[in-house]
Write a protein that holds these residues in place. Sequence first.
Motif, short mmCIF file in Angstrom:
data_model
loop_
_atom_site.label_atom_id
_atom_site.label_comp_id
_atom_site.label_asym_id
_atom_site.label_seq_id
_atom_site.Cartn_x
_atom_site.Cartn_y
_atom_site.Cartn_z
N SER A 5 0.87 -0.98 -0.06
CA SER A 5 0.21 -0.12 0.00
C SER A 5 1.03 1.32 -0.08
CB SER A 5 -0.80 0.07 1.21
OG SER A 5 -0.03 0.06 2.45
N GLY A 6 0.16 2.42 -0.34
CA GLY A 6 0.86 3.61 -0.74
C GLY A 6 -0.10 4.69 -0.60
N ALA A 7 0.40 5.95 -0.50
CA ALA A 7 -0.33 7.25 -0.82
C ALA A 7 -0.87 7.33 -2.25
CB ALA A 7 0.34 8.44 -0.25
N VAL A 8 -1.96 7.95 -2.46
CA VAL A 8 -2.58 8.44 -3.68
C VAL A 8 -1.61 9.17 -4.70
CG1 VAL A 8 -4.80 7.98 -3.05
CG2 VAL A 8 -3.95 10.24 -2.97
N GLY A 9 -0.80 9.85 -3.90
CA GLY A 9 0.06 10.92 -4.80
C GLY A 9 1.26 9.98 -5.49
N GLY A 10 1.32 8.53 -5.18
CA GLY A 10 2.30 8.03 -5.83
C GLY A 10 3.74 8.05 -5.58
N GLY A 11 4.47 7.57 -6.12
CA GLY A 11 5.92 7.54 -5.93
C GLY A 11 6.69 6.56 -4.94
N THR A 12 5.76 5.49 -4.48
CA THR A 12 6.08 4.66 -3.37
C THR A 12 6.97 3.65 -4.27
OG1 THR A 12 4.56 5.04 -2.15
CG2 THR A 12 5.77 3.01 -1.63
N GLU A 59 -7.89 9.02 -6.55
CA GLU A 59 -8.65 8.40 -5.28
C GLU A 59 -8.20 7.28 -4.66
OE1 GLU A 59 -12.90 7.59 -6.18
OE2 GLU A 59 -12.96 9.46 -7.78
N PRO A 60 -8.48 7.11 -3.33
CA PRO A 60 -8.06 5.83 -2.66
C PRO A 60 -8.78 4.44 -3.18
CG PRO A 60 -9.01 7.07 -1.16
CD PRO A 60 -8.97 7.95 -2.52
N GLY A 61 -8.08 3.43 -2.93
CA GLY A 61 -8.91 2.18 -3.20
C GLY A 61 -7.86 1.17 -3.70
N ASP A 62 -8.35 -0.05 -4.08
CA ASP A 62 -7.70 -1.15 -4.08
C ASP A 62 -7.37 -1.36 -5.87
OD1 ASP A 62 -7.41 -1.70 -1.44
OD2 ASP A 62 -8.99 -3.50 -1.77
N ALA A 63 -5.97 -1.03 -6.06
CA ALA A 63 -5.66 -1.33 -7.58
C ALA A 63 -5.30 -2.64 -8.09
CB ALA A 63 -4.55 -0.25 -7.67
N LYS A 64 -5.61 -3.20 -8.95
CA LYS A 64 -4.88 -4.33 -9.51
C LYS A 64 -3.72 -4.24 -10.24
CE LYS A 64 -9.56 -6.54 -9.79
NZ LYS A 64 -9.54 -7.56 -8.65
N VAL A 65 -2.93 -5.02 -9.92
CA VAL A 65 -1.38 -5.06 -10.43
C VAL A 65 -1.13 -6.20 -11.41
CG1 VAL A 65 1.12 -4.71 -9.79
CG2 VAL A 65 -0.91 -3.69 -8.60
N VAL A 66 -0.62 -6.07 -12.56
CA VAL A 66 -0.51 -6.91 -13.54
C VAL A 66 1.00 -6.80 -14.15
CG1 VAL A 66 -2.54 -8.07 -13.83
CG2 VAL A 66 -1.91 -6.33 -15.39
N LEU A 67 1.89 -7.49 -14.49
CA LEU A 67 3.16 -7.31 -14.96
C LEU A 67 3.05 -7.68 -16.30
CD1 LEU A 67 6.16 -6.81 -14.49
CD2 LEU A 67 6.63 -9.29 -14.28
N SER A 68 3.92 -7.19 -17.33
CA SER A 68 4.39 -7.49 -18.69
C SER A 68 5.74 -7.65 -18.95
CB SER A 68 3.49 -6.50 -19.69
OG SER A 68 3.97 -6.69 -20.96
N LEU A 69 6.01 -8.53 -19.64
CA LEU A 69 7.33 -8.60 -20.18
C LEU A 69 7.68 -7.94 -21.52
CD1 LEU A 69 8.06 -12.47 -19.36
CD2 LEU A 69 8.54 -10.52 -17.99
N ASN A 70 6.67 -7.63 -22.10
CA ASN A 70 6.90 -6.96 -23.52
C ASN A 70 6.26 -5.55 -23.65
OD1 ASN A 70 4.27 -7.69 -23.92
ND2 ASN A 70 4.68 -9.26 -25.27
N GLY A 71 5.50 -5.22 -22.34
CA GLY A 71 4.85 -3.98 -22.57
C GLY A 71 3.47 -3.65 -23.24
N GLN A 72 2.96 -5.18 -23.81
CA GLN A 72 1.66 -5.06 -24.38
C GLN A 72 0.86 -6.44 -23.78
OE1 GLN A 72 2.45 -5.38 -28.64
NE2 GLN A 72 4.13 -3.78 -28.58
N GLU A 73 1.54 -7.51 -23.63
CA GLU A 73 0.57 -8.69 -23.02
C GLU A 73 0.71 -8.76 -21.31
OE1 GLU A 73 0.67 -11.81 -26.50
OE2 GLU A 73 2.74 -11.11 -25.84
N TYR A 74 -0.43 -8.58 -20.62
CA TYR A 74 -0.16 -8.75 -19.38
C TYR A 74 -0.58 -10.07 -18.58
CZ TYR A 74 0.97 -3.78 -19.60
OH TYR A 74 1.42 -2.58 -19.76
N GLU A 75 0.18 -10.54 -17.65
CA GLU A 75 -0.45 -12.03 -17.18
C GLU A 75 -1.46 -11.38 -16.08
OE1 GLU A 75 -0.91 -15.27 -15.99
OE2 GLU A 75 0.81 -15.24 -17.48
N THR A 76 -2.65 -11.60 -16.54
CA THR A 76 -3.95 -11.57 -15.71
C THR A 76 -4.18 -12.56 -14.73
OG1 THR A 76 -5.42 -12.29 -17.46
CG2 THR A 76 -4.84 -9.72 -17.36
#
Length: 93
Positions: A5-12, A59-76
Amino acid sequence: LRPSSGAVGGGTPVRLLGSGFVHTNELTVCLRLHGVERRVPAAFVSASEVRFLAPSFAEPGDAKVVLSLNGQEYETATELVYTYTASSHCVMQ
């Protein structure tokens, strides 16, 4: 995710821990919150760690996070959650 978790301002700075990561020049993390999507570059640390800076959201809340190795296809199949909290303000006099 560490921290998760972290603040909505980002940068964490966030560590995404797992296994089987490979070094590519297009590592990207996508965060989705309240219908808004932010994509940020990620840095390969090892086969078990990738790092990124959490982007800002309005706004605050729970963000879904996914990773891509090629910047286009994400491992959902392995979506993670990063919780955005309201920013705290300090006033010094």
